[in-house]
Write a protein that holds these residues in place. Structure first.
Motif: not given
Length: 252
Positions: A20-44
């Motif tokens: 995930v690129a964060v902000g306009l400076k595009h600092a990168m972070v990584e998250i874990e997600a499953y196929p049934d992960t909701t978009w709200e959970s991914a955002k959190l």
């Protein structure tokens, strides 16, 4: 998430690791997600990974758009190679800018008040010598009540807000007329993106104009100024909604 193994047990597939690129400076972070992960959970999770950001003030975008909170990673077709972006919402940026502007204006008001007080104390010794010549040079507004002057300025700002309200209503009618079957049959063209940007810019300038009105400690004047600012901020929310409806219409 579990699937059957040859021995009859259940196997849990490993989660996808999404960048995930964060902000306009595009600092990168990584998250874990499953196929049934909701978009709200991914955002959190993305907000937490980016340094406990306020999830209500950010959007997680996929292919340039923000999916619905209940959409799932699998349902959207998100792959490990997908490009996700976490951006601050426009409303949050405006609110942050408004708070900064309000702080700056308050500091300026205090500085002017201190300067006026200092000038008043310093001018007492010169008052007798300058009163006669000063009276001849004083303009017609020299004795005008500063509170009345601020009320007059706020009345002008209110008239400007009334004009903006009419512009916004016309823009909303144009969006409604260009949407759906009625718009297709009537040949109504959708408003240009520049119209929304110009209106938002005019509203933001009007908010700043209200902040420049000094209340001189008058409670009624302060309440009137706050009410006008709140009204203008409501215009900004409405134009954001109209812009979103206009964009949805264009994508349909």
């Amino acid at each position: 998430r579990a699937s059957a193994r040859p021995d009859g047990g259940m196997a849990v597939p490993p989660p996808m690791r999404l960048r995930v690129a964060v902000g306009l400076k595009h600092a990168m972070v990584e998250i874990e997600a499953y196929p049934d992960t909701t978009w709200e959970s991914a955002k959190l999770e993305a907000c937490a990974a980016a340094g406990d950001l306020d999830a209500t003030a950010h959007r997680l975008l996929f292919r340039g758009r923000e999916p619905a909170p209940e959409d799932t990673v699998g349902g959207l077709g998100v792959k490990p190679t997908a490009k996700l972006m976490l951006l601050e919402t426009e409303a949050s940026k405006r609110e942050r800018a408004r708070q900064q502007q309000e702080t700056q204006m308050e500091e300026m008001r205090r500085a002017r008040a201190a300067e006026f007080s200092s000038s008043a104390r310093g001018g007492k010794g010169e008052a007798l010598g300058s009163s006669r010549s000063g009276a001849a040079d004083a303009g017609p507004n020299a004795t005008e009540d500063p509170i009345e002057r601020s009320r007059s300025v706020l009345t002008e700002r209110t008239a400007r807000a009334d004009a903006l309200a009419r512009d916004l209503e016309a823009l909303e009618r144009s969006v409604a007329a260009s949407s759906g079957a009625a718009g297709a049959l009537g040949g109504h063209a959708a408003p240009d993106e520049k119209a929304f940007a110009a209106f938002a810019d005019a509203c933001e300038k009007a908010v700043i104009g209200c902040d420049e009105v000094e209340t001189h400690g008058d409670g009624d004047l302060r309440a009137a100024r706050k009410a006008l600012v709140t009204r203008l901020q409501g215009f900004l929310r409405r134009v954001d909604d109209a812009r979103a409806r206009n964009g949805d219409r264009g994508d349909s």
